[in-house]
Structure formats: structure tokens, C-alpha cells
Design an enzyme around this catalytic site. Sequence first.
Site, PDB file in Angstrom:
ATOM      1  CE  LYS A  22       1.005  69.437 -50.710  1.00 48.31           C
ATOM      2  NZ  LYS A  22       0.227  70.284 -49.781  1.00 48.31           N
ATOM      3  CG  ASN A  23       2.751  73.014 -49.741  1.00 49.29           C
ATOM      4  OD1 ASN A  23       1.662  72.632 -50.175  1.00 49.29           O
ATOM      5  ND2 ASN A  23       3.258  72.577 -48.606  1.00 49.29           N
ATOM      6  CB  CYS A 116      -6.964  70.632 -40.037  1.00 46.17           C
ATOM      7  SG  CYS A 116      -5.468  70.016 -40.752  1.00 46.17           S
ATOM      8  NE  ARG A 121      -2.897  73.558 -41.183  1.00 45.67           N
ATOM      9  CZ  ARG A 121      -2.660  72.968 -42.344  1.00 45.67           C
ATOM     10  NH1 ARG A 121      -3.169  71.792 -42.593  1.00 45.67           N
ATOM     11  NH2 ARG A 121      -1.935  73.556 -43.256  1.00 45.67           N
ATOM     12  CG  ASP A 307       5.005  70.127 -44.579  1.00 47.73           C
ATOM     13  OD1 ASP A 307       4.168  69.983 -43.660  1.00 47.73           O
ATOM     14  OD2 ASP A 307       4.900  70.992 -45.467  1.00 47.73           O
ATOM     15  NE  ARG A 399      -4.974  66.906 -49.606  1.00 49.77           N
ATOM     16  CZ  ARG A 399      -5.223  67.684 -48.585  1.00 49.77           C
ATOM     17  NH1 ARG A 399      -5.667  67.178 -47.463  1.00 49.77           N
ATOM     18  NH2 ARG A 399      -5.020  68.978 -48.667  1.00 49.77           N
TER      19      ARG A 399
END
Length: 426
Positions: A22-23, A116, A121, A307, A399
Site C-alpha cells: 500500500k505505502n 489523526c 502528524r 506499523d 484501508r
Amino acid sequence: MDQLRIRGGQRLRGRVRAAGAKNAALKMLAAGLLTRDELVLSNVPQLADISTMSRLLSAMGAKVRRHGDTVTVRSDGLTSTEASYDLVKTMRASIVVLGPLLARAGSARVSLPGGCAIGARPVDQHLKGLQALGAEIRIEHGYIVADLGQKRRLRGARIVTDLVTVTGTENLMMAATLAEGETVIENAAREPEVVDLAGCLNQMGARIRGAGTDRITVEGVESLHGAAHRVMPDRIETGSFLIAAAITGGEVVVEAAAPGTLDAVLDKLREAGADIQTGEDWIGLRMNGRPRAVDLRTAPYPAFPTDMQAQFMALGCVSEGVGTIVETIFENRFMHVLELQRLGADIRIDGNSAVVHGVEKLSGARVMATDLRASASLVIAGLVAEGETWVDRIYHLDRGYERMEQRLAQLGALIERFGAIRPSTA
Ligand code: EPU
């Protein structure tokens, strides 16, 4: 809102394929703004965040098409350079359109992301770096409004970021590809996704060196062209499957993976007692007996990734002994702790540290996902909790994890998705 029901206690066994990262994919889609030609990306995961980025690009006049796992972006007729609050507030990664828009179109209006769930952030480093490249930036009505003033192009510069930022590094690297002269980004993020993005940009004709080190050098070029690039495997998804296997005392092989991007995670899994084998593109994990508690500290790559912190905490909840987890990247990334406690976990938080006393058993309960990785940790904990665990608000999970429940079910988990109405027996 969909929910997941998990009946704990099944050992996971079998093979699962890692999806594309994803990233990495999100930034490559934004890189499609840098050229009029077609950018063809394969191994793009089917995720809510990827759809959001596609909508964002489409709203600017780019043509984004998906066929299977391939997504093509063509930005020959941009009609807008605005990223609206409505889209940016649902996905902070939208900020990565700022650099490409400025470089290609000379102006951009991108909503400030705002607060967030995992921390403040801010994006000050992105703005500071772009200003060093010659952008004129002001904040108006909640938007970052950026242009080149009287200049025709951005100008190469030496940028030292105050801290290591992944999307900040990527935004600056993308902007610098079309700048006049050389840009040096010091204190750059070394994440594998940055390296993969640089590889994609170089295939488009950019001249980037040093990605994967803390100094990235970009020799600006007049224009970029189309290219085809395969997105790297998702290391966080891979790690999540491995932890799911470990917590259930299972035996799982993750295929189409990138073992070399997971050293810190594999080390911690071994320390917890897992037997791990790796090949060129696969990782096998076998867990015999109860995991052992481990200490860990999150930090920028190549250290242990933030993560994976929540998922590893789930493992710690049922480990033998006491483990301390220190979160150094985001100041509020312990939202999963209160939910894990609902499952019977013994965790104490002190500032940015969590002390996890392993318990013999977790017991199923209704819990609520608060962010993407927190939701993965609740699913993982649910796999061993006695009885039924219901995880609510799994749009967070969607997501970043492609059909997570189906793939876990293929490995033997008793996990099902339900729509808005939950059976009254639950
Ligand atoms: N920071 C600043 N100023 C900036 C930029 C960052 O103070 O201008 C701070 C942040 O507040 C944070 C730290 O620096 O405390 C690091 O943030 P970074 O910018 O590296 O995070 P990011 O680029 O916003 C990406 C991933 C995250 C991942 C982090 C850290 C994407 C789209 N997101 O975020 O992924 O946690 O790097 O590795 O690449 C996820 O996938 O669940 C996720 C949150």
C-alpha cells in the site's frame, strides 16, 4: 458498518500470497502526475486507500484505470491542481500529490490533513523542503497553497530534514525530479517503499541516487516519461500474517514476499520462539508452544516498524513473561491497548512505553478498531481469544489489508464478515 466475527482457537496452517505494498503504490500513483505519458503499475493491492488516491487523481483530470492488479495513470490533461479536504481528511497520504503537482503544473492547493488517531502528524518538513526548492507557500482557509512565483521550475537545493519522515522524503524526491539542477535530501527516510518509489521514478527517466541511505541525490530533468513498474510486496501485511500464524501456534508460508525488508520483525519473531525459514521471495514460520515475551522499540527503518507495533503487542498479550514496547514515532499509537484489555490483556502504559504482562488466555469480546494497524492487532488477538470476538469499524482494516478475513479463513481461521446488522445472539 461491517464487522468481523472471529471464533478463536484455530491453528493457522497453509500458504498465503502477500499483496503489493500500500505505502509504495500510493506514492507511485501520485508519481503518475509527473508525466503526460502513461504509468503502468502492477501488483497494486485492492484497498480502500488505493481507491481514495485514484479518486483524488481523477478529480484532477487524470485518467486512472484498473484491470486486475494493474493500474494505469495518464495525466495528459490535468484540469485541477486541488486536493480537497473531503478526500485528504480520509487519507493523510494524499499529501504526496503536493510535490508532483508543484513540479509538473507549477501550483497546488492541497488541504492540510488536520488531526489523526495516531498522533499530531504535522507536514512542516514537507513544506520546509519544498520552500528550499523555491516554492512559495502560504496557508489559506485550511489549504496549503503553493506556487513557483516568477520562476519557471523548482530549483535544486540541499535539504536537511529535522526528523526522518517517509512521505516528506517522498514528496521532496518527487518534486526534485523535475527541478533545475541537483537536490540533496539529507536525513532521508530509508524505508523500502522509498527505494521502490525511486526505482519507479528512475524508470520514468528521473535521476535519483542513494535511495535506501540517508542521503538521496536527485539530478533534475526537463520531463519524465511513461513506464511500467511492479510494486514491491507489502512488508507490513506479510508481518501481520506471520504474527497471526505465531499467535495461533501455526505453520504458515507467506509467498510473493520480500524477506529482506523484514529483518527487524523476523528477529523479534525468532526471539519470541518462532522457527523461521526464508527463501528469495517467501517466508515460512512455525511456532511450537507458547511465545516468549520480547522487548521492542519502534524507530525508522531498518529498525522495528511502528506499523507492526500493535500486532506485536497482541502477540505479547499471550506470551510467557513481561515485554516492554516503546513507541518512538507516533505519540498516540496505543489506542489498541484499551481494546486489547477488553479481551483480558494485562498492559500498562507509561508515556510512550507499554508494559505487557503475558496472560494464559484472552477471552472474546466486542472491540472497536481505531486505526488501520490497531484493527489488525485486534483481529490477531481474536484468533486466540476464547469464544467470539467481534471487531467493529473494520473499514479501518479495509484501508490497508486486502480481503484479510478471506485469506485468514483460507489458513483455517474461523472468521466471517457481517454487514451492519449483527445477529442478536452475539
Ligand atoms: N513529522 C513531523 N513533521 C513532518 C512530517 C512528519 O513532525 O513534516 C513527524 C510525524 O508526526 C511522526 C514522524 O515525524 O511523528 C514520522 O512521520 P512520517 O512522516 O515518517 O510518517 P508518514 O510519512 O506520515 C508513513 C506511513 C505510515 C507509517 C509512517 C512511519 C504512508 C502513507 N504512511 O507515514 O503508515 O506509520 O510512515 O513509518 O507511507 C500505515 O500504513 O498504517 C501508516 C500509518
